[in-house]
Enzyme design. Structure first.
Site, short mmCIF file in Angstrom:
data_model
loop_
_atom_site.label_atom_id
_atom_site.label_comp_id
_atom_site.label_asym_id
_atom_site.label_seq_id
_atom_site.Cartn_x
_atom_site.Cartn_y
_atom_site.Cartn_z
N HIS A 103 -9.01 4.30 -9.07
CA HIS A 103 -9.59 4.62 -7.84
C HIS A 103 -9.40 5.83 -7.29
CE1 HIS A 103 -9.30 3.13 -3.16
NE2 HIS A 103 -9.96 4.12 -3.45
N HIS A 153 -8.95 14.30 -1.57
CA HIS A 153 -7.79 14.14 -2.44
C HIS A 153 -7.71 15.38 -3.53
CE1 HIS A 153 -6.63 10.44 -0.89
NE2 HIS A 153 -8.00 9.84 -0.93
N GLU A 157 -13.67 11.21 -3.37
CA GLU A 157 -12.39 11.34 -3.91
C GLU A 157 -11.83 12.81 -4.01
OE1 GLU A 157 -9.88 8.78 -4.50
OE2 GLU A 157 -11.36 7.88 -3.47
#
Length: 228
Positions: free
Chosen positions: A62, A120, A116
């Protein structure tokens, strides 16, 4: 007076450099988050297979998320550093296999990976460029072998039910690290094995014991492990 002015200038430079260094690493460790596709799909929302086809029946990545010891986390740290698929062209086949998107409508993964990286990955620019970020997550995921750890200890994705201690014990025995286990609910409301959180040091190199646990959805003690 000139000397005093020079000293003040040097002090300001030192402070600016120190502030820059502090801003460069605004986190203490990473969560590597793995997701069981059967549980993602076995909900009222359901799922869509990516354009490349149904993913393997294995835990997919993930994300690799920078976090702080106090439980907070940085995000969207460099809006100008947008995801560029050309920078990971040599990793795309691995990303499709090990970091698949299951969101609807069916996609090619680029939107998922872009999210992502931008939310992040950009917050770990002190250790990773875009390519390095995805390469590190793939490498770390490969090191764990979570599904093999579970099945070798009798915890199988066959729709059966297991206790939380069985799941944690099997993974700990097989990988050397105990994850935080997050559950979701199927259409009937049953708790099912959904995501696993492992902690990685701030350099993105090695697994460590988690300094703080995430605030994910908790599990009961009767956890379904659905087939996929």
């Amino acid at each position: 007076m000139a000397a005093a002015g020079l000293s003040l200038s040097l002090l300001l430079v030192v402070l600016a450099v120190a502030a820059g260094r502090a801003a460069a690493q605004d986190y203490d460790f990473f969560y590597l988050v793995l997701q069981w596709p059967g549980s993602y799909c076995d909900t009222k929302q359901s799922c869509c297979y990516p354009k490349s086809g149904k993913p393997a029946a294995d835990f997919g990545i993930h994300g690799l998320w920078p976090n702080r010891d106090d439980g907070s986390y940085p995000q969207n740290c460099s809006p100008d550093n947008a995801f560029n698929p050309s920078k990971v062209s040599d990793l795309l086949s691995s990303l499709r296999a090990k970091w698949p998107t299951l969101a609807c409508p069916s996609g090619d993964g680029l939107k998922f990976w872009g999210h992502e990286w931008e939310k992040h990955g950009t917050c770990a620019a002190n250790v990773f460029d875009e390519h390095g970020y995805f390469q590190a997550a793939l490498r770390l995921g490969d090191q764990l072998g979570v599904l093999a750890a579970l099945t070798s200890n009798g915890v199988n994705p066959d729709g059966g039910y297991y206790t939380l201690s069985q799941i944690k014990g099997a993974i700990s025995q097989g990988t050397g690290f105990e994850p935080y286990v997050e559950c979701n609910r199927d259409e009937a409301g049953n708790s099912q094995l959904y995501q696993l959180y492992f902690c990685v040091d701030a350099a993105g190199d090695s697994f460590v014991e988690c300094p703080v646990l995430p605030s994910g959805r908790p599990c009961g003690n009767r956890i379904e492990f659905p087939a996929f």
